[in-house]
Design an enzyme around this catalytic site. Sequence first.
Site, PDB file in Angstrom:
ATOM      1  N   HIS A 263       0.843  -1.201   0.000  1.00  0.00           N
ATOM      2  CA  HIS A 263       0.000   0.000   0.000  1.00  0.00           C
ATOM      3  C   HIS A 263       0.875   1.247   0.000  1.00  0.00           C
ATOM      4  O   HIS A 263       1.898   1.312   0.672  1.00  0.00           O
ATOM      5  CB  HIS A 263      -1.040  -0.001   1.115  1.00  0.00           C
ATOM      6  CG  HIS A 263      -0.545   0.247   2.505  1.00  0.00           C
ATOM      7  ND1 HIS A 263      -0.376   1.506   3.029  1.00  0.00           N
ATOM      8  CD2 HIS A 263      -0.213  -0.610   3.504  1.00  0.00           C
ATOM      9  CE1 HIS A 263       0.030   1.417   4.281  1.00  0.00           C
ATOM     10  NE2 HIS A 263       0.150   0.142   4.601  1.00  0.00           N
ATOM     11  N   ASP A 275       5.718   2.382   7.210  1.00  0.00           N
ATOM     12  CA  ASP A 275       4.339   1.959   6.893  1.00  0.00           C
ATOM     13  C   ASP A 275       3.709   2.941   5.922  1.00  0.00           C
ATOM     14  O   ASP A 275       3.129   3.920   6.321  1.00  0.00           O
ATOM     15  CB  ASP A 275       3.532   1.874   8.184  1.00  0.00           C
ATOM     16  CG  ASP A 275       2.106   1.421   7.957  1.00  0.00           C
ATOM     17  OD1 ASP A 275       1.808   0.932   6.857  1.00  0.00           O
ATOM     18  OD2 ASP A 275       1.276   1.564   8.875  1.00  0.00           O
ATOM     19  N   GLU A 309      -5.432   1.679   2.069  1.00  0.00           N
ATOM     20  CA  GLU A 309      -5.266   0.515   2.947  1.00  0.00           C
ATOM     21  C   GLU A 309      -5.575   0.935   4.369  1.00  0.00           C
ATOM     22  O   GLU A 309      -6.215   0.215   5.133  1.00  0.00           O
ATOM     23  CB  GLU A 309      -3.821  -0.016   2.858  1.00  0.00           C
ATOM     24  CG  GLU A 309      -3.592  -1.329   3.621  1.00  0.00           C
ATOM     25  CD  GLU A 309      -3.215  -1.156   5.090  1.00  0.00           C
ATOM     26  OE1 GLU A 309      -3.137  -2.170   5.798  1.00  0.00           O
ATOM     27  OE2 GLU A 309      -3.003  -0.017   5.550  1.00  0.00           O
ATOM     28  N   GLU A 310      -5.136   2.138   4.702  1.00  0.00           N
ATOM     29  CA  GLU A 310      -5.295   2.629   6.079  1.00  0.00           C
ATOM     30  C   GLU A 310      -6.754   2.928   6.428  1.00  0.00           C
ATOM     31  O   GLU A 310      -7.071   3.193   7.574  1.00  0.00           O
ATOM     32  CB  GLU A 310      -4.415   3.865   6.301  1.00  0.00           C
ATOM     33  CG  GLU A 310      -2.911   3.599   6.117  1.00  0.00           C
ATOM     34  CD  GLU A 310      -2.305   2.715   7.212  1.00  0.00           C
ATOM     35  OE1 GLU A 310      -3.048   2.220   8.076  1.00  0.00           O
ATOM     36  OE2 GLU A 310      -1.079   2.525   7.173  1.00  0.00           O
ATOM     37  N   ASP A 338       3.967  -5.185   3.463  1.00  0.00           N
ATOM     38  CA  ASP A 338       3.479  -4.066   4.264  1.00  0.00           C
ATOM     39  C   ASP A 338       4.341  -4.000   5.533  1.00  0.00           C
ATOM     40  O   ASP A 338       4.249  -4.876   6.381  1.00  0.00           O
ATOM     41  CB  ASP A 338       2.005  -4.292   4.612  1.00  0.00           C
ATOM     42  CG  ASP A 338       1.377  -3.096   5.309  1.00  0.00           C
ATOM     43  OD1 ASP A 338       2.078  -2.090   5.531  1.00  0.00           O
ATOM     44  OD2 ASP A 338       0.173  -3.163   5.622  1.00  0.00           O
ATOM     45  N   HIS A 430       2.300   4.440  12.836  1.00  0.00           N
ATOM     46  CA  HIS A 430       1.166   5.364  12.681  1.00  0.00           C
ATOM     47  C   HIS A 430       1.378   6.695  13.394  1.00  0.00           C
ATOM     48  O   HIS A 430       0.412   7.310  13.838  1.00  0.00           O
ATOM     49  CB  HIS A 430      -0.140   4.704  13.155  1.00  0.00           C
ATOM     50  CG  HIS A 430      -0.678   3.733  12.136  1.00  0.00           C
ATOM     51  ND1 HIS A 430      -1.886   3.107  12.248  1.00  0.00           N
ATOM     52  CD2 HIS A 430      -0.143   3.299  10.966  1.00  0.00           C
ATOM     53  CE1 HIS A 430      -2.073   2.316  11.198  1.00  0.00           C
ATOM     54  NE2 HIS A 430      -1.036   2.416  10.405  1.00  0.00           N
TER      55      HIS A 430
END
Length: 469
Positions: A263, A275, A309-310, A338, A430
């Site tokens: 992603h 990420d 994706e998130e 990922d 994140h």
Amino acid sequence: MRTIIAPLAVLPLLLGLAPETPRAAEAPGPGDHLAEVLAERTTAEGALRHLTALQRIADASGGHREAGSTGHERSARYATALLEAAGYRVSHQPFTFSHRETTAERLTLTGDGERAVPVRALTYTANTPPGGLTAPLAVAGGEGCAPGDFAGDTYRGRIALIARGTCTFAEKAAHAAAAGAVAALVHDNVPGDTPFTGSLSDPDAGVIPVGGLTLADGRELAAADGATVHLELEQLAEERETFNVIAESRGGDPDRVVMAGAHLDSVREGPGINDNGSGTAGVLETALRLAEHHRGGGATVRFALWSAEEWGLLGSRHYVAGLSGAERDTISVYLNFDMIASPNHALFVYDGSEGPAGSAAVTEHLVTSLAEQGLTAELTPFGSRSDHAPFVEAGIAAGGLFTGAEGLKTEAQARLWGGTAGEPYDPCYHSVCDDLGNIGHEALAANIRVIARTVGRAVWHPEALTTAP
Ligand code: DPN
Ligand code: ZN
């Protein structure tokens, strides 16, 4: 080189029976050669150029590359330009999604010890009524993953306080709502200074308002069970458009398609370099080197850079949902990357043993490919947290690599791979610090080699990848 502690899957390799070793009378096929060349030429240095570009893009785009934003669009343009110049047929597959933006998140413990408690609205939360709601707290049993954790009439009209872990936030919220709770607060299960950011993963899952708290605040509020709090959570919903980037090799067999994906979108909280700049860079660099060393023939190779994706695997879901049965049948395998360069890395390979036919073989090939570098992989369940999930659900053989997110490294894992036990695999998961400094170079180098070798092999022998070695 590390000591090899061999899982069963690599025993044949140690005994000299590896599938990669050409059998006595057999000359190495073109696949073996291509795989070796690609494994040599596809490097962490190459990947770092892409990571640097993605960092610059985020810096110039408000600090993130979230789906539907300028940062994502520029990332997609960057990848598209390189893939087109390398000769791929590149397409953009658009789709819309329900974007959310938090406009209020406030929690106050009322009464004598009145104080503000930091809270984060989970993505897709329901909104509290205008001005918020006031209700007593009620602590859930266990981790709030079973109806029995909300037994009796204790939760009716109250705000359920639940520990993070074991099941999804949506499941916890659904059980709390079924027991009559008017909202749910989920507290972290590992220490941290700020509440975690989380998502209910589905726009329809927000049946009640759901917020996240730190572990320390969760403990304090749990001790004050029955105390009254005031909660205000509000998110604006808006339809937005974004797109997947799909790059396909020319001149391959249209009925045998090898797919590799990552992603491209980040969360809004940061630049998303591990990420998932890492998986993106791994896939992109492999595609560029493949184009250099392979002039067609064998399987078609299709690289995918998913968006949203998130927001709940939306790009990959959209893609798989749009395949006809016949198109689905042409996909020999889907490989997912990922988070492949976590700074306190694990070396996880998705465990395909319970996945679609062929997945267990993919797992073995990936484990073997790490073992060839003297590295020991650990298997991790497919789960539903990344873009392989829609492929697995559609019955397509799948596999992939993962170096860990918010989970904590164990003592045994620190002995095996180095790093720090008791700390998250990715302490910046994140968050704003998921930048160029958040890359584990050793893991990146090892994993990119595996990606290149696996794709290189699959070009000429896609069925070998899904057949037990
Ligand atoms: N899906 C990842 C993320 O984008 O947040 C985290 C993750 C990947 C978790 C793979 C588990 C397995
Ligand atoms: Zn991710």
